[in-house]
Write a protein that holds these residues in place. Structure first.
Motif, PDB file in Angstrom:
ATOM      1  N   ASP A  23      47.445  -9.957 166.799  1.00 32.70           N
ATOM      2  CA  ASP A  23      45.911  -9.572 167.308  1.00 32.70           C
ATOM      3  C   ASP A  23      45.100 -11.005 167.232  1.00 32.70           C
ATOM      4  O   ASP A  23      44.817 -11.476 166.128  1.00 32.70           O
ATOM      5  N   ILE A  25      42.387 -12.150 169.130  1.00 31.63           N
ATOM      6  CA  ILE A  25      41.160 -12.224 169.357  1.00 31.63           C
ATOM      7  C   ILE A  25      40.898 -10.588 169.192  1.00 31.63           C
ATOM      8  O   ILE A  25      41.063  -9.682 169.874  1.00 31.63           O
ATOM      9  N   ARG A  26      40.356 -10.253 167.775  1.00 38.61           N
ATOM     10  CA  ARG A  26      40.353 -11.207 166.863  1.00 38.61           C
ATOM     11  C   ARG A  26      40.807 -10.810 165.197  1.00 38.61           C
ATOM     12  O   ARG A  26      40.680 -11.532 164.204  1.00 38.61           O
ATOM     13  N   ALA A  27      41.250  -9.409 165.272  1.00 41.23           N
ATOM     14  CA  ALA A  27      41.346  -8.631 163.983  1.00 41.23           C
ATOM     15  C   ALA A  27      42.337  -9.623 163.107  1.00 41.23           C
ATOM     16  O   ALA A  27      42.043  -9.544 161.798  1.00 41.23           O
ATOM     17  N   GLU A  66      34.791  -3.472 163.798  1.00 41.58           N
ATOM     18  CA  GLU A  66      34.167  -3.183 165.081  1.00 41.58           C
ATOM     19  C   GLU A  66      34.407  -1.999 165.720  1.00 41.58           C
ATOM     20  O   GLU A  66      35.495  -1.345 165.660  1.00 41.58           O
ATOM     21  N   ASN A  68      33.945  -1.433 170.022  1.00 44.57           N
ATOM     22  CA  ASN A  68      33.689  -1.907 171.271  1.00 44.57           C
ATOM     23  C   ASN A  68      33.145  -3.258 171.046  1.00 44.57           C
ATOM     24  O   ASN A  68      32.449  -3.936 171.569  1.00 44.57           O
ATOM     25  N   GLY A  69      33.816  -4.129 170.090  1.00 43.97           N
ATOM     26  CA  GLY A  69      33.691  -5.603 169.848  1.00 43.97           C
ATOM     27  C   GLY A  69      32.398  -5.724 168.777  1.00 43.97           C
ATOM     28  O   GLY A  69      32.295  -6.911 168.522  1.00 43.97           O
ATOM     29  N   ASN A  79      33.760  -8.226 163.028  1.00 40.53           N
ATOM     30  CA  ASN A  79      35.089  -8.841 163.564  1.00 40.53           C
ATOM     31  C   ASN A  79      35.073 -10.249 163.792  1.00 40.53           C
ATOM     32  O   ASN A  79      35.846 -10.615 164.765  1.00 40.53           O
ATOM     33  N   THR A  97      39.742  -1.839 163.632  1.00 38.95           N
ATOM     34  CA  THR A  97      39.212  -2.485 164.767  1.00 38.95           C
ATOM     35  C   THR A  97      40.074  -1.776 165.802  1.00 38.95           C
ATOM     36  O   THR A  97      41.057  -1.036 165.958  1.00 38.95           O
ATOM     37  N   THR A  98      39.597  -2.223 167.053  1.00 38.64           N
ATOM     38  CA  THR A  98      40.339  -1.189 168.280  1.00 38.64           C
ATOM     39  C   THR A  98      41.426  -1.428 168.566  1.00 38.64           C
ATOM     40  O   THR A  98      42.320  -0.714 168.980  1.00 38.64           O
ATOM     41  N   ASN A  99      42.185  -2.603 168.291  1.00 37.35           N
ATOM     42  CA  ASN A  99      43.632  -2.944 168.991  1.00 37.35           C
ATOM     43  C   ASN A  99      44.504  -3.437 167.741  1.00 37.35           C
ATOM     44  O   ASN A  99      45.416  -2.874 167.530  1.00 37.35           O
ATOM     45  N   GLY A 100      44.291  -4.371 166.941  1.00 40.21           N
ATOM     46  CA  GLY A 100      45.120  -4.890 166.059  1.00 40.21           C
ATOM     47  C   GLY A 100      45.312  -3.763 165.030  1.00 40.21           C
ATOM     48  O   GLY A 100      46.522  -3.684 164.761  1.00 40.21           O
ATOM     49  N   HIS A 148      46.527  -5.807 172.256  1.00 39.02           N
ATOM     50  CA  HIS A 148      45.732  -5.470 173.163  1.00 39.02           C
ATOM     51  C   HIS A 148      46.229  -5.191 174.476  1.00 39.02           C
ATOM     52  O   HIS A 148      47.241  -5.817 174.911  1.00 39.02           O
ATOM     53  N   VAL A 185      39.752 -11.135 177.804  1.00 42.40           N
ATOM     54  CA  VAL A 185      39.381 -10.844 176.431  1.00 42.40           C
ATOM     55  C   VAL A 185      38.296 -12.139 175.997  1.00 42.40           C
ATOM     56  O   VAL A 185      37.415 -11.588 175.331  1.00 42.40           O
ATOM     57  N   LYS A 188      34.016 -12.780 177.347  1.00 43.36           N
ATOM     58  CA  LYS A 188      32.492 -12.492 176.950  1.00 43.36           C
ATOM     59  C   LYS A 188      32.056 -13.454 175.862  1.00 43.36           C
ATOM     60  O   LYS A 188      30.850 -13.621 175.742  1.00 43.36           O
TER      61      LYS A 188
HETATM   62  O1  LIG Z   1      36.647  -7.214 168.217  1.00 47.25           O
HETATM   63  C1  LIG Z   1      37.584  -7.607 168.918  1.00 47.25           C
HETATM   64  O2  LIG Z   1      37.723  -8.762 169.322  1.00 47.25           O
HETATM   65  C2  LIG Z   1      38.491  -6.524 169.883  1.00 47.25           C
HETATM   66  C3  LIG Z   1      37.554  -5.564 170.440  1.00 47.25           C
HETATM   67  S1  LIG Z   1      37.069  -5.955 172.015  1.00 47.25           S
HETATM   68  O3  LIG Z   1      38.327  -6.484 172.688  1.00 47.25           O
HETATM   69  O4  LIG Z   1      36.247  -7.070 171.656  1.00 47.25           O
HETATM   70  O5  LIG Z   1      36.422  -4.946 172.653  1.00 47.25           O
HETATM   71  O6  LIG Z   1      38.966  -5.753 168.471  1.00 47.25           O
HETATM   72  P1  LIG Z   1      40.552  -6.125 168.068  1.00 47.25           P
HETATM   73  O7  LIG Z   1      41.202  -5.042 167.545  1.00 47.25           O
HETATM   74  O8  LIG Z   1      40.061  -7.407 167.317  1.00 47.25           O
HETATM   75  O9  LIG Z   1      41.346  -6.740 169.377  1.00 47.25           O
END
Ligand SMILES: O=C(O)[C@H](CS(=O)(=O)O)OP(=O)(O)O
Ligand code: MG
Length: 231
Positions: A23, A25-27, A66, A68-69, A79, A97-100, A148, A185, A188
């Protein structure tokens, strides 16, 4: 040596000797900087409720991550690797976190499990090369999970690590850095109208920092934990 790359955070990958979850960005850039700033361990929580439950039983834990980031009300840290500061020295984090984190919790079934972003990717790949020499086995299998589901940041880093391990397929770091910055990703963070995301985070996520440790994952007392493995 058989290396397979997968992309996604809810996969059940085949059993392998080694799993590496990426991961950028960003975990796991956050995790790397947390250890650089002296964090002791990072526990992995699949939901915010679980993180809060752990903190109720151990109030000295710091909650990070996080939804939703965006940072979670009641968490101690968001995060953002740019916002990790020295006041985490000696502390244990709980990361959600969402992904990592999610991908890691789904990828614990290997003899050796590691996590990394780009900042520690080369060190992790070199460590795995040494580990492979020590494992007494003919056909070592390894999964690299780009967490991701659609982000090229994690996929580029996965290919970078595979290239270092297989040697003949090396990817220049500049190529990986460009792919991270151009990943959807990342966009934003560059949007001047979006003040929820700090552009500096992408600097942290695209800088190789050679530190004398890698991040392993161990399951202890039913809690999966990222631990610092010193070289
Ligand atoms: O915060 C992050 O960077 C992401 C969530 S998102 O892609 O910004 O919605 O979570 P991560 O688990 O670090 O990919
Ligand atoms: Mg990510």
């Amino acid at each position: 040596m058989n290396i397979s790359i997968y992309q996604g955070n809810d996969l059940t990958v085949p059993k392998a000797d080694i799993n590496v979850i990426i991961d950028v960005i960003r975990a796991f850039t956050v995790a790397h900087y947390a250890f650089i700033h002296g964090v002791y361990e990072i526990w992995l929580a699949k939901a915010t409720e679980e993180a809060f439950r752990l903190k109720r039983s151990q109030p000295d834990l710091l909650l990070a991550g996080e939804v939703n980031g965006v940072g979670v009300p009641g968490f101690d840290l968001d995060n953002s690797p740019a916002s990790i500061t020295t006041n985490v020295q000696g502390r244990t984090l709980v990361q959600k976190t969402t992904n990592g984190v999610k991908a890691t919790l789904n990828s614990l079934h290997a003899d050796h499990v590691f996590v990394t972003g780009f900042s520690n990717a080369r060190t992790t790949a070199n460590y795995i090369n040494h580990l492979i020499e020590k494992i007494q086995k003919e056909n070592i299998s390894m999964n690299i999970i780009a967490s991701h589901p659609t982000g090229d940041d994690d996929l580029a880093c996965a290919e970078y690590i595979r290239g270092i391990i297989l040697e003949d397929q090396a990817l220049p770091p500049e190529t990986v850095i460009n792919r991270i910055k151009q990943a959807h990703v990342a966009q934003k963070f560059f949007d001047p109208k979006n003040n929820l995301f700090n552009k500096l985070d992408i600097d942290y996520c695209t800088k190789e920092v050679h530190t004398p440790f890698v991040m392993g994952v161990k399951q202890q007392k039913n809690i999966p934990k990222i631990v610092r493995i010193d070289l």
